[in-house]
Design an enzyme around this catalytic site. Structure first.
Site, PDB file in Angstrom:
ATOM      1  CE1 TYR A 253      -3.947   2.106   0.402  1.00 21.91           C
ATOM      2  CE2 TYR A 253      -2.760   3.154   2.201  1.00 21.91           C
ATOM      3  CZ  TYR A 253      -3.825   3.135   1.320  1.00 21.91           C
ATOM      4  OH  TYR A 253      -4.753   4.141   1.345  1.00 21.91           O
ATOM      5  CD  GLU A 255       8.020   1.941  -0.998  1.00 24.00           C
ATOM      6  OE1 GLU A 255       7.900   2.821  -1.877  1.00 24.00           O
ATOM      7  OE2 GLU A 255       8.913   1.990  -0.136  1.00 24.00           O
ATOM      8  CE  LYS A 257      -3.734   4.829  -2.400  1.00 19.33           C
ATOM      9  NZ  LYS A 257      -4.764   5.408  -3.266  1.00 19.33           N
ATOM     10  CB  SER A 297     -14.922   0.888  11.641  1.00 16.97           C
ATOM     11  OG  SER A 297     -13.678   0.422  11.209  1.00 16.97           O
ATOM     12  CG  ASN A 298     -11.758  -3.165  14.232  1.00 16.61           C
ATOM     13  OD1 ASN A 298     -12.534  -3.415  13.317  1.00 16.61           O
ATOM     14  ND2 ASN A 298     -10.562  -3.717  14.329  1.00 16.61           N
ATOM     15  CD  GLN A 317      -0.666   1.670  18.882  1.00 13.88           C
ATOM     16  OE1 GLN A 317      -0.218   1.699  20.027  1.00 13.88           O
ATOM     17  NE2 GLN A 317      -1.385   0.654  18.425  1.00 13.88           N
ATOM     18  CD  GLN A 383       5.891  10.440  16.404  1.00 16.80           C
ATOM     19  OE1 GLN A 383       5.496  10.934  17.454  1.00 16.80           O
ATOM     20  NE2 GLN A 383       7.086  10.701  15.910  1.00 16.80           N
TER      21      GLN A 383
END
Ligand SMILES: O=C(O)[C@H]1O[C@H](OP(=O)(O)OP(=O)(O)OC[C@H]2O[C@@H](n3ccc(=O)[nH]c3=O)[C@H](O)[C@@H]2O)[C@H](O)[C@@H](O)[C@@H]1O
Length: 420
Positions: A253, A255, A257, A297-298, A317, A383
């Protein structure tokens, strides 16, 4: 000689078939004379009165009902036109080529949204369809993670089209703008088939840029905060080049993008395509898939079901969460602002640790749920916070919705879908 003898003689000399053409020739001569009639209105009135007489209607209204209604022909409202004094039915109308100004190009555009059946995409479609300009919106989506239900309100609207299509293949459309959002964005989804994720990012962007080049459409790439990887600079401004593992499980994802951004810039520099690059930070809101797998959403789903909130790692995080309507406003502003010269972060700079987020969701949705600490996933950024100075300066945009307010709206939608 009597008329009967003339007729017998004529049939003998010319044959019966030729004789039948005589009345037609006479009728043609009458029409020609009428066309030269300097008082056209008079002939027209005669024609109209004959129509009226035939229909048994003295003012001609019923006769007019026999005509096909005329839709949008340069302001005309009847279904006949008059030429040389003769009223001609609409279906015999020649193409109008003279003395009519060309239609003015209004502000209504044809806009393509790839990934328009997805979470952000469908909210973007709602906004575009509701704008007063009267845009036509064409959604292109293969429904891998998107859903037609997200667009249910627009099917049947003449300004809306849906094309089920995988963007890695060529597509021909006539459009003015392309919002290119098509790609799975949840880590759970994009890690499920990483090869396809990379193909979608690169080949999908290549196909849509090719289309933008052909039809001279303005192209907006939905890029991502993930291009900053696990950032060593905080907050992240657009000038930061990022810290991405090329070999990790998220690289498909990240790389993908990054390559999509490069391709977009190269189409701009080399081919002159008008481009926009939006670096989208974590976004949440109604309509997220219940099985999306992303943190908001989770947690909201778990809280509504009374399940433990699955905090990965130690929960220290951080992320910065943007409500979807703010995101959509930012994307539309970015697309339509002139003189943009580089990527723009679109996100909410209010940063929370994942533990802080879990506390907010417990507070807003269900105070009785507990926390379940589960293993951290590989290469998870520690972060993330957007520096949105550029968005403020270039677009006059900043987010308005605070997290607690946004989560309330989202929980209302989730409750309906979970409990029915
Ligand atoms: O929501 C988004 O817009 C972004 O989501 C993902 O990025 P990520 O920040 O990893 O999103 P999440 O999967 O929601 O994870 C956020 C944090 O929550 C944590 N998390 C996630 C899910 C969960 O159940 N529990 C939990 O603690 C993760 O470990 C991570 O640290 C995508 O990679 C981005 O491209 C996308 O822009």
């Amino acid at each position: 000689m009597e008329l009967g003898w003339w007729l017998v003689m004529a049939v003998a000399v010319f044959g019966a078939r030729a004789l039948l053409t005589v009345p037609l020739i006479v009728w043609g001569l009458v029409l020609a004379v009428a066309a030269l009639d300097p008082i056209g209105a008079q002939s027209n009135a005669v024609f109209q009165s004959r129509l009226s007489a035939n229909s048994g209607d003295s003012d001609g209204a019923a006769a007019k009902d026999n005509f096909r209604p005329l839709a949008a022909t340069v302001g005309r409202t009847d279904s006949t036109y008059v030429e040389g004094g003769i009223t001609i039915l609409d279906e015999h109308r020649p193409p109008i080529t003279q003395n009519v100004p060309p239609p003015q190009r209004g502000p209504a555009l044809r806009i393509c949204v790839t990934g328009g059946a997805g979470f952000i995409g469908s909210h973007l479609v709602d906004k575009l369809m509701s704008m007063e300009e009267g845009h036509t919106v064409i959604v292109v989506d293969n429904l891998f993670t998107g859903s037609k239900e997200n667009l249910a309100q627009w099917f049947g609207n003449p300004r809306f089209e849906f094309i089920r299509h995988d963007v890695t293949f060529p597509l021909n459309l006539e459009v003015d703008q392309i919002y290119h959002l098509a790609c799975p964005a949840s880590p759970v989804h994009y890690k499920w088939n990483p090869v396809k994720t990379l193909k979608t990012s690169f080949l999908g962007t290549m196909q849509m840029l090719g289309l933008a080049k052909r039809v001279k459409a303005r192209f907006l790439l939905a890029s991502t905060s993930e291009i900053y990887g696990d950032p060593l600079v905080h907050p992240q401004a657009e000038s930061y080049w990022g810290n991405v593992n090329t070999l990790g499980v998220r690289s498909c994802y990240d790389e993908g993008k990054r390559a999509a951004e490069t391709l977009t810039m190269d189409y701009h520099r080399q081919e002159g395509v008008e481009i926009r690059i939006a670096r989208i930070f974590n976004t949440y809101g109604p309509r997220m898939s219940l099985s999306d797998g992303r943190v908001v959403s989770n947690f909201v789903g778990q809280a509504i079901r009374g399940e433990k909130l699955t905090v990965q790692g130690n929960g220290q995080q951080s992320r910065s969460f943007c409500y979807v309507s703010d995101m959509v406003d930012g994307l539309i502003k970015l697309m339509n602002t002139e003189g943009i010269d580089g990527p723009v972060n679109i996100g909410n700079p209010n940063e929370f640790s994942i533990l802080e987020l879990s506390a907010i969701i417990r507070d807003v949705v269900n105070k009785n749920v507990e926390i379940d600490f589960v293993p951290q996933t590989q290469d998870d950024p520690k972060q993330r916070q957007p520096d949105i100075s550029r968005a403020k300066a270039w677009l006059g945009w900043e987010p308005k919705i605070q997290v607690a307010e946004g989560i309330k709206k989202m929980a209302t939608d989730f409750r309906t879908r979970i409990r029915g």
